[in-house]
Design a protein around this motif. Structure first.
Motif, PDB file in Angstrom:
ATOM      1  N   GLU A  61      54.050  43.677  41.403  1.00  0.00           N
ATOM      2  CA  GLU A  61      53.508  45.019  41.565  1.00  0.00           C
ATOM      3  C   GLU A  61      52.894  45.499  40.258  1.00  0.00           C
ATOM      4  N   HIS A  62      51.916  46.401  40.345  1.00  0.00           N
ATOM      5  CA  HIS A  62      51.202  46.893  39.161  1.00  0.00           C
ATOM      6  C   HIS A  62      51.258  48.420  39.103  1.00  0.00           C
ATOM      7  N   PRO A  63      51.004  48.994  37.908  1.00  0.00           N
ATOM      8  CA  PRO A  63      50.984  50.456  37.789  1.00  0.00           C
ATOM      9  C   PRO A  63      50.011  51.080  38.797  1.00  0.00           C
ATOM     10  N   GLU A  64      50.336  52.268  39.204  1.00  0.00           N
ATOM     11  CA  GLU A  64      49.585  52.932  40.276  1.00  0.00           C
ATOM     12  C   GLU A  64      48.099  53.043  39.976  1.00  0.00           C
ATOM     13  N   SER A  65      47.748  53.373  38.727  1.00  0.00           N
ATOM     14  CA  SER A  65      46.333  53.577  38.398  1.00  0.00           C
ATOM     15  C   SER A  65      45.515  52.289  38.432  1.00  0.00           C
ATOM     16  N   LEU A  66      46.197  51.133  38.356  1.00  0.00           N
ATOM     17  CA  LEU A  66      45.497  49.846  38.397  1.00  0.00           C
ATOM     18  C   LEU A  66      45.294  49.321  39.816  1.00  0.00           C
ATOM     19  N   ARG A  67      46.076  49.810  40.747  1.00  0.00           N
ATOM     20  CA  ARG A  67      46.068  49.204  42.092  1.00  0.00           C
ATOM     21  C   ARG A  67      44.699  49.247  42.769  1.00  0.00           C
ATOM     22  N   PRO A  68      43.941  50.348  42.684  1.00  0.00           N
ATOM     23  CA  PRO A  68      42.620  50.340  43.321  1.00  0.00           C
ATOM     24  C   PRO A  68      41.635  49.371  42.649  1.00  0.00           C
ATOM     25  N   LEU A  69      41.964  48.927  41.447  1.00  0.00           N
ATOM     26  CA  LEU A  69      41.064  48.062  40.680  1.00  0.00           C
ATOM     27  C   LEU A  69      41.393  46.583  40.836  1.00  0.00           C
ATOM     28  N   LEU A  70      42.468  46.269  41.551  1.00  0.00           N
ATOM     29  CA  LEU A  70      42.893  44.871  41.675  1.00  0.00           C
ATOM     30  C   LEU A  70      41.836  43.978  42.309  1.00  0.00           C
ATOM     31  N   PRO A  71      41.072  44.434  43.313  1.00  0.00           N
ATOM     32  CA  PRO A  71      40.010  43.559  43.828  1.00  0.00           C
ATOM     33  C   PRO A  71      38.994  43.168  42.759  1.00  0.00           C
ATOM     34  N   GLU A  72      38.650  44.099  41.871  1.00  0.00           N
ATOM     35  CA  GLU A  72      37.702  43.785  40.802  1.00  0.00           C
ATOM     36  C   GLU A  72      38.327  42.848  39.771  1.00  0.00           C
ATOM     37  N   ILE A  73      39.612  43.057  39.474  1.00  0.00           N
ATOM     38  CA  ILE A  73      40.297  42.180  38.520  1.00  0.00           C
ATOM     39  C   ILE A  73      40.400  40.769  39.093  1.00  0.00           C
ATOM     40  N   LYS A  74      40.682  40.667  40.389  1.00  0.00           N
ATOM     41  CA  LYS A  74      40.725  39.355  41.032  1.00  0.00           C
ATOM     42  C   LYS A  74      39.364  38.670  40.955  1.00  0.00           C
ATOM     43  N   GLU A  75      38.301  39.416  41.215  1.00  0.00           N
ATOM     44  CA  GLU A  75      36.948  38.866  41.134  1.00  0.00           C
ATOM     45  C   GLU A  75      36.639  38.400  39.715  1.00  0.00           C
ATOM     46  N   PHE A  76      37.070  39.203  38.735  1.00  0.00           N
ATOM     47  CA  PHE A  76      36.877  38.839  37.326  1.00  0.00           C
ATOM     48  C   PHE A  76      37.623  37.557  36.992  1.00  0.00           C
ATOM     49  N   SER A  77      38.850  37.426  37.492  1.00  0.00           N
ATOM     50  CA  SER A  77      39.645  36.227  37.269  1.00  0.00           C
ATOM     51  C   SER A  77      38.954  35.002  37.852  1.00  0.00           C
ATOM     52  N   ARG A  78      38.475  35.116  39.075  1.00  0.00           N
ATOM     53  CA  ARG A  78      37.791  33.990  39.717  1.00  0.00           C
ATOM     54  C   ARG A  78      36.520  33.606  38.969  1.00  0.00           C
ATOM     55  N   HIS A  79      35.808  34.608  38.474  1.00  0.00           N
ATOM     56  CA  HIS A  79      34.585  34.308  37.715  1.00  0.00           C
ATOM     57  C   HIS A  79      34.925  33.520  36.446  1.00  0.00           C
ATOM     58  N   ASN A  80      35.933  33.981  35.715  1.00  0.00           N
ATOM     59  CA  ASN A  80      36.356  33.264  34.513  1.00  0.00           C
ATOM     60  C   ASN A  80      36.737  31.826  34.845  1.00  0.00           C
ATOM     61  N   HIS A  81      37.457  31.653  35.941  1.00  0.00           N
ATOM     62  CA  HIS A  81      37.999  30.335  36.276  1.00  0.00           C
ATOM     63  C   HIS A  81      36.909  29.361  36.716  1.00  0.00           C
ATOM     64  N   PHE A  82      36.062  29.801  37.644  1.00  0.00           N
ATOM     65  CA  PHE A  82      35.108  28.873  38.248  1.00  0.00           C
ATOM     66  C   PHE A  82      33.760  28.841  37.540  1.00  0.00           C
ATOM     67  N   LYS A  83      33.341  29.955  36.942  1.00  0.00           N
ATOM     68  CA  LYS A  83      32.005  30.030  36.352  1.00  0.00           C
ATOM     69  C   LYS A  83      31.995  29.829  34.837  1.00  0.00           C
ATOM     70  N   VAL A  84      33.168  29.944  34.224  1.00  0.00           N
ATOM     71  CA  VAL A  84      33.247  29.757  32.769  1.00  0.00           C
ATOM     72  C   VAL A  84      34.171  28.590  32.427  1.00  0.00           C
TER      73      VAL A  84
END
Length: 361
Positions: free
Chosen positions: A132-155
């Motif tokens: 679980e993550h702090p409340e203010s971060l929860r709406p941003l998790l889809p973007e953080i996941k996308e950022f993680s995938r970009h780092n992993h597969f594109k970099v």
């Protein structure tokens, strides 16, 4: 990257105007990695950079400056928009678990002469649903996941292919042990350094984070304007890392040094007080810390003809080689919490999994 969820815009300090002794790092243009010819050219450049210095820049990594700015806006949320009480609720248990998931709060690590660190970071496993993550971060998790995938597969994966080719190994040798959905601790880190008192600066000789190596395979640092990162150059001098707009700073860690038989260097780096025209600012950082799958044994790729010609440095006795999980748990739980043994030249040492780990104070 979607920007539908409104959050404050983070404004960093302007770049320094001080004349600093910068390290000269190679620049890898990832847009050239789309063709066999481009990969062959970049593989030589990346091989030499990782072997000689252990750091290089990456440009044309697939994110625009606007997307870069957005991720720094997101990175500030767990620090500027989470209460101290809520931070403690999501504090990581590094000493007990050997995992950095959650917050590392300020004053956790001892730096020197009784002074503890003034940085905090928030770590999010590439599987953002793992905890679980702090409340203010929860709406941003889809973007953080996308950022993680970009780092992993594109970099990450393009870099791993270049490094494999540099060792005359099949292109996907390293990619195959860095699965996105495998069990492991590869994670996004948001980090914030806070200014310290003059007394603290004096007691630590202006060092904010001791010289150390990272313990994973690859670290991806999204370049930001405040100068504080230094690397220990091959000639023994500390040199600054220059900020390049929308560039990445890439370095190898222990696990890559082990897998490459010492060919790719886990370079010692540290964080120091910024130059005078940047003091008083907080320093916000964005990282993607990479490790192999947890069950991978960190043995050198002895089948590499490059290593056979160059010579293989083994850090473990046969049969004693740790897995990635064992190594990262040992390094994570020990860092900043163990009594270090003093050695010559300001070096401090500890032993983890039978290997001497050095810290440069």
């Amino acid at each position: 990257m979607s920007q539908e969820f409104k959050i404050p815009h983070y404004i960093s300090a302007p770049s320094t105007n001080e004349q600093l002794d910068y390290a000269e790092l190679a620049i890898i243009d990832l847009s050239k990695s789309d063709t066999p010819e481009g990969r062959a050219e970049l593989a030589i450049k990346a091989r030499d950079a990782m072997r000689d210095i252990g750091f290089f820049y990456v440009i044309n990594h697939g994110y625009t400056q606007e997307q870069n700015d957005r991720i720094f806006d997101i990175a500030d949320i767990p620090f500027a928009h989470v209460t101290e009480e809520e931070k403690r609720k999501y504090e990581g248990k590094m000493l007990q678990t050997g995992s950095y998931q959650g917050y590392k709060l300020r004053n956790y690590w001892h730096i020197d002469n009784g002074v503890h660190d003034q940085l905090e970071h928030y770590n999010i496993n590439r599987d953002v649903t793992k905890r679980e993550h702090p409340e203010s971060l929860r709406p941003l998790l889809p973007e953080i996941k996308e950022f993680s995938r970009h780092n992993h597969f594109k970099v990450l994966h393009p870099i791993l292919r270049l490094l494999a080719v540099g060792l005359d190994l099949p292109e996907d040798t390293f990619v195959n042990v860095h699965g996105y959905d495998s069990v492991g601790e590869t994670y996004v880190r948001f980090m914030k350094y806070y200014p310290r008192t003059e007394d603290e600066e004096t007691k630590t000789n202006h060092v904010w984070l001791k010289g150390h190596t990272d313990f994973g395979t690859i670290t991806i640092l999204w370049s930001q304007p405040i100068s504080a990162l230094q690397i220990l150059s091959p000639d023994g001098k500390w040199r600054w890392i220059r900020h390049l707009d929308n560039a990445l700073v890439i370095n190898a860690g222990d696990a890559m040094e082990f897998l490459s038989g010492g060919y790719y260097r886990a370079t010692i780096h540290r964080v120091v007080q910024p130059p005078p025209d940047q003091r008083g600012y907080t320093r916000l950082g964005v990282f993607y810390f990479v490790m192999t799958d947890d069950d991978v044994k960190l043995n050198p790729h002895a089948e590499s003809r490059v290593l056979q010609q160059h010579g293989i440095q083994r850090r473990f006795n046969d049969g004693d080689t740790p897995t990635m999980e064992q190594w990262r748990r040992g390094r994570t739980s020990a860092y900043g919490k163990t009594d270090l043994k003093k050695a010559e030249g300001g070096v401090e040492e500890e032993v983890i999994n039978g290997v001497v780990v050095k810290h440069y104070n």
